[in-house]
Design a protein around this motif. Structure first.
Motif, PDB file in Angstrom:
ATOM      1  N   SER A  18       0.808  -1.231   0.000  1.00 53.49           N
ATOM      2  CA  SER A  18       0.000   0.000   0.000  1.00 53.49           C
ATOM      3  C   SER A  18       0.836   1.273   0.000  1.00 53.49           C
ATOM      4  O   SER A  18       0.359   2.336  -0.402  1.00 53.49           O
ATOM      5  CB  SER A  18      -0.921   0.017   1.224  1.00 53.49           C
ATOM      6  N   GLY A  19       2.075   1.165   0.478  1.00 60.55           N
ATOM      7  CA  GLY A  19       2.903   2.361   0.591  1.00 60.55           C
ATOM      8  C   GLY A  19       2.541   3.235   1.774  1.00 60.55           C
ATOM      9  O   GLY A  19       3.020   4.367   1.896  1.00 60.55           O
ATOM     10  N   ARG A  20       1.719   2.709   2.664  1.00 58.25           N
ATOM     11  CA  ARG A  20       1.304   3.456   3.858  1.00 58.25           C
ATOM     12  C   ARG A  20       1.997   2.879   5.095  1.00 58.25           C
ATOM     13  O   ARG A  20       2.397   1.705   5.104  1.00 58.25           O
ATOM     14  CB  ARG A  20      -0.224   3.366   4.049  1.00 58.25           C
ATOM     15  N   PRO A  21       2.125   3.665   6.173  1.00 65.15           N
ATOM     16  CA  PRO A  21       2.754   3.157   7.395  1.00 65.15           C
ATOM     17  C   PRO A  21       1.951   2.008   8.006  1.00 65.15           C
ATOM     18  O   PRO A  21       0.720   1.958   7.880  1.00 65.15           O
ATOM     19  CB  PRO A  21       2.750   4.383   8.326  1.00 65.15           C
ATOM     20  N   LEU A  22       2.656   1.110   8.671  1.00 66.94           N
ATOM     21  CA  LEU A  22       2.029  -0.025   9.334  1.00 66.94           C
ATOM     22  C   LEU A  22       1.544   0.317  10.734  1.00 66.94           C
ATOM     23  O   LEU A  22       1.042  -0.564  11.448  1.00 66.94           O
ATOM     24  CB  LEU A  22       3.023  -1.195   9.408  1.00 66.94           C
ATOM     25  N   THR A  23       1.714   1.563  11.119  1.00 62.27           N
ATOM     26  CA  THR A  23       1.225   2.030  12.414  1.00 62.27           C
ATOM     27  C   THR A  23       0.659   3.428  12.236  1.00 62.27           C
ATOM     28  O   THR A  23       0.830   4.046  11.177  1.00 62.27           O
ATOM     29  CB  THR A  23       2.351   2.010  13.467  1.00 62.27           C
ATOM     30  N   HIS A 113       8.653   7.442  -3.702  1.00 55.89           N
ATOM     31  CA  HIS A 113       7.673   8.373  -3.151  1.00 55.89           C
ATOM     32  C   HIS A 113       6.726   8.849  -4.241  1.00 55.89           C
ATOM     33  O   HIS A 113       7.159   9.327  -5.286  1.00 55.89           O
ATOM     34  CB  HIS A 113       8.377   9.577  -2.520  1.00 55.89           C
ATOM     35  N   THR A 114       5.436   8.718  -3.983  1.00 60.44           N
ATOM     36  CA  THR A 114       4.408   9.227  -4.884  1.00 60.44           C
ATOM     37  C   THR A 114       3.659  10.328  -4.157  1.00 60.44           C
ATOM     38  O   THR A 114       2.960  10.049  -3.173  1.00 60.44           O
ATOM     39  CB  THR A 114       3.419   8.114  -5.288  1.00 60.44           C
ATOM     40  N   ARG A 123       2.109   8.226  -1.138  1.00 58.19           N
ATOM     41  CA  ARG A 123       2.497   6.846  -0.911  1.00 58.19           C
ATOM     42  C   ARG A 123       4.015   6.738  -0.909  1.00 58.19           C
ATOM     43  O   ARG A 123       4.707   7.451  -1.661  1.00 58.19           O
ATOM     44  CB  ARG A 123       1.938   5.930  -2.011  1.00 58.19           C
ATOM     45  N   ASP A 124       4.537   5.852  -0.067  1.00 56.02           N
ATOM     46  CA  ASP A 124       5.977   5.597  -0.005  1.00 56.02           C
ATOM     47  C   ASP A 124       6.187   4.089  -0.024  1.00 56.02           C
ATOM     48  O   ASP A 124       5.988   3.414   0.986  1.00 56.02           O
ATOM     49  CB  ASP A 124       6.585   6.213   1.260  1.00 56.02           C
TER      50      ASP A 124
END
Length: 227
Positions: A18-23, A113-114, A123-124
Motif C-alpha cells: 500500500s505504501g502506507r505506514p504499518l502504524t 515516493h508518490t 504513498r511511499d
C-alpha cells in the motif's frame, strides 16, 4: 554504522503493497524520535543519570557533527541542557525530520515516493532489496536462530515498541506473551556485552524506556482527544 537507525525503522514500518505506514501517525512520530535518540546513545553521544524521582535525565556529551543530517539536527535540538528521556524523544522530532528521512531514502533508491493530490494520499513504497534483508534480520532475531548484532537488537526494540513486529515479519508464529518475553530478552542484550560500556549502556536503557513512554503517552493523548 553506515545509516541512521531511523532510516531502517521507517523502511520497516512501510507497507510494501500500500505504501502506507504499518502504524498510526502518533506511534510513528514517537518511534522516529526514539530511533534518533537510541542511535545517539549507541554512538556514545549521550549520557544518562537517574534522578531522585526515578526518571532518567539524558545529556549530550559530544555535539560534533556525525555526518548525518538528522542526527546532527537532533544534537542541535537537544543543546546543552539535561532532558527527561521521554521529553528528549519528542524534542528531536519535528516536521523537518520526516521530510529529511523520506527524501534521502528516496534519493538512494530505498523507497519510491508518490506525492499526494487533491483526491489521493501520498504513498511511499519501500524497495524490496533494501527492506527484505531488514525483515529477515528481525525474523532471525525474534526466532532465536543466530547471534544478534546490536543494531538489529535496536531495530527489534523499536519496531516492537509500536506493536508492529507481527506486521513487519510475516508468518511469525509466536503468541503475544512469548513474543514480548523474547523482545524483552533481546532488549536487555542491547546493554550487555563488551561493546557497551557503562555510560553507553545507561544511555541506551534510558532511550529504550523513553521510546515506550513516548508511544504510550502519545497513544493515550490521541485516544483522549478522539473521545
Amino acid at each position: 554504522m553506515d545509516t541512521a537507525l531511523v532510516d531502517d525503522v521507517v523502511v520497516l514500518l512501510l507497507d510494501p503493497e500500500s505504501g502506507r505506514p504499518l502504524t498510526d501517525a502518533t506511534r510513528l512520530r514517537a518511534v522516529v524520535g526514539g530511533s534518533v535518540l537510541l542511535d545517539l546513545a549507541l554512538r556514545g553521544r549521550l549520557v544518562a543519570e537517574p534522578t531522585r524521582w526515578g526518571q532518567d535525565k539524558v545529556e549530550v556529551t559530544d555535539a560534533s557533527p556525525t555526518g548525518d543530517d538528522v542526527l546532527d539536527h537532533a544534537l542541535q535540538r537537544l543543546g546543552t541542557r539535561r532532558w527527561a528521556a521521554a521529553s528528549a524523544v519528542t524534542r528531536v522530532v519535528d516536521q523537518r525530520v520526516g521530510r529529511q528521512v523520506r527524501d534521502r531514502l528516496a534519493g538512494r533508491g530505498a523507497l519510491r515516493h508518490t506525492p499526494g493530490g487533491v483526491l489521493r494520499l501520498a504513498r511511499d513504497h519501500p524497495a524490496a532489496p533494501v527492506r527484505d534483508p531488514l525483515v529477515a534480520a528481525l525474523s532471525d532475531a525474534v526466532s532465536g536462530t543466530r547471534e544478534v548484532p546490536p543494531r538489529v537488537l535496536a531495530l527489534v526494540t523499536l519496531v516492537h515498541s509500536v506493536g508492529a513486529v507481527p506486521k513487519v515479519v510475516p508468518g511469525l508464529a509466536l503468541p503475544r506473551k512469548q513474543l514480548a518475553a523474547r523482545v524483552a530478552k533481546l532488549s536487555a542484550l542491547l546493554t550487555e556485552g563488551e561493546w557497551a560500556g557503562p555510560a553507553v549502556a545507561a544511555a541506551v536503557r534510558s532511550a529504550q524506556a523513553a521510546v515506550t513512554a513516548a508511544v504510550t503517552a502519545g497513544t493515550v493523548a490521541a485516544t483522549t482527544a478522539a473521545g
